[in-house]
Design a protein around this motif. Structure first.
Motif, short mmCIF file in Angstrom:
data_model
loop_
_atom_site.label_atom_id
_atom_site.label_comp_id
_atom_site.label_asym_id
_atom_site.label_seq_id
_atom_site.Cartn_x
_atom_site.Cartn_y
_atom_site.Cartn_z
N THR A 9 8.46 -1.09 -3.93
CA THR A 9 8.41 -2.10 -5.01
C THR A 9 8.71 -3.57 -4.63
OG1 THR A 9 9.36 -0.42 -6.52
CG2 THR A 9 9.85 -2.57 -7.17
N GLY B 297 3.37 1.71 -1.49
CA GLY B 297 3.84 2.05 -2.89
C GLY B 297 5.60 1.33 -3.11
N ARG C 122 -1.19 -7.29 -7.52
CA ARG C 122 -1.58 -7.07 -8.81
C ARG C 122 -1.64 -5.84 -9.75
NH1 ARG C 122 -5.19 -11.57 -7.75
NH2 ARG C 122 -4.32 -13.39 -8.07
N LYS C 123 -1.73 -4.78 -8.68
CA LYS C 123 -1.90 -3.31 -9.00
C LYS C 123 -0.59 -2.84 -9.58
CE LYS C 123 -5.74 -1.85 -6.02
NZ LYS C 123 -6.13 -1.30 -4.91
N GLY C 124 0.52 -3.54 -9.07
CA GLY C 124 1.67 -3.30 -9.55
C GLY C 124 2.37 -4.32 -10.40
N ASP C 125 3.65 -4.39 -10.57
CA ASP C 125 4.58 -5.33 -11.35
C ASP C 125 4.84 -6.55 -10.52
OD1 ASP C 125 4.62 -5.71 -13.94
OD2 ASP C 125 6.80 -4.75 -14.13
N THR C 126 4.36 -6.89 -9.55
CA THR C 126 4.85 -8.00 -8.59
C THR C 126 4.60 -9.33 -9.29
OG1 THR C 126 4.22 -6.62 -6.68
CG2 THR C 126 4.78 -8.87 -6.31
N ARG D 283 0.75 -1.24 0.13
CA ARG D 283 0.17 -0.13 -0.06
C ARG D 283 0.77 1.09 -0.06
NH1 ARG D 283 -4.74 -2.05 4.20
NH2 ARG D 283 -5.92 -3.01 2.58
N ARG E 181 -4.58 -8.95 -4.31
CA ARG E 181 -5.28 -7.74 -5.31
C ARG E 181 -4.36 -6.67 -5.13
NH1 ARG E 181 -10.11 -9.20 -3.31
NH2 ARG E 181 -9.85 -7.82 -1.51
N GLN E 182 -3.58 -6.44 -4.34
CA GLN E 182 -2.87 -5.04 -4.02
C GLN E 182 -1.70 -5.31 -4.93
OE1 GLN E 182 -4.07 -2.33 -2.20
NE2 GLN E 182 -2.33 -1.19 -2.86
N SER F 229 -6.81 -10.01 -0.37
CA SER F 229 -6.71 -8.63 -0.24
C SER F 229 -5.09 -8.34 -0.84
CB SER F 229 -6.73 -7.82 0.98
OG SER F 229 -7.96 -7.87 1.31
#
Length: 247
Positions: free
Chosen positions: A23, A21, A46-50, A19, A43-44, A40
């Motif tokens: 990396t 930010g 997947r918003k990044g490039d993980t 959350r 989901r979080q 959760s």
């Protein structure tokens, strides 16, 4: 700095890191676990490039330093990633043709650190690494780079070949190090160029090699047939440096 400092364990700690930010290169989640907090976290991420891997409990127990992973372990980057556009902008600011390193699956963090160090000393504007099957910016990489990681931008991309195609539109061309090519001394390594260095064992992949404009071989006189990836990067980079200085 030790790599352990960038391993984050436990549900709350990992969720907060995502959350905030930070990396996160890799996320290991307990296979088959479908409860709310785990969903959760996924989901979080997947918003990044993980890169998310679902693994059995035994694997998490092996990775855990604290023994309190709660089914979640994250590997966070020790340093922030840059973008390819930042690298091109750096070249523009310096009034130089772009000079980039593209690493096709370098998995050994010591090799990655050594290549970032070489890229810095050779005057390269950045290093591009792929998201999958490659080392990320861990503390081991940072230490091996001898501080170069603070000055040389590193971008992590989903698809190396797509990035090459985009860069070609800006006038860049690419040369990869491979046994079957022309002797590097016979090639023109000046101008806007990307040096492509392959995986420690398999070299440059077929799809990446097909997008290279030239294949450079490093002359070898010994009894074995290949150089360590970071040494090959250094040898090829400094032939490019020599040619660029002459110009």
């Amino acid at each position: 700095m030790r790599y352990e400092e960038f391993v984050i364990e436990g549900r709350n700690a990992v969720l907060e890191a995502l959350r905030s930010g930070k990396t996160v290169d890799k996320l290991f989640l307990l296979k088959g676990c479908q409860d709310g907090p785990i969903l959760s976290i996924a989901r979080q991420a997947r918003k990044g490039d993980t890169l998310i891997q679902y693994v059995p409990r035994e694997r998490l127990d092996q990775l855990s330093r604290t023994g309190k992973h709660q089914g979640v372990i994250a590997y966070a980057a020790a340093y922030e990633y840059s973008t390819v556009e930042d690298m091109l902008e750096l070249a523009r600011e310096k009034g130089e043709p772009p000079f980039l390193f593209l690493l096709d699956g370098i998995e050994d963090p010591h090799n990655l650190g050594a290549i970032i160090r070489t890229a810095n000393l050779a005057g390269a504007h950045g290093v591009i690494i792929p998201k999958r099957r490659a080392a990320g910016l861990t503390a081991v990489v940072a230490k091996t780079s001898a501080g170069a990681i603070n000055y040389t931008p590193v971008a992590k991309v989903t698809n190396l070949t797509a990035v090459m195609e985009e860069l070609k539109k800006t006038g860049m061309w690419f040369v990869c190090a491979d046994m079957g090519g022309d002797i590097m001394y016979d090639l023109d390594l000046t101008g806007p160029i990307g040096l492509v260095i392959g995986n420690e064992g398999e070299g440059v992949s077929r799809l990446v090699k097909e997008r290279c404009d030239m294949i450079a071989s490093i002359p070898m006189k010994g009894d074995i047939d290949s150089l360590n990836a970071s040494v090959a990067a250094g040898v090829l980079a400094y032939e490019a440096v020599r040619q660029r200085l002459k110009k």
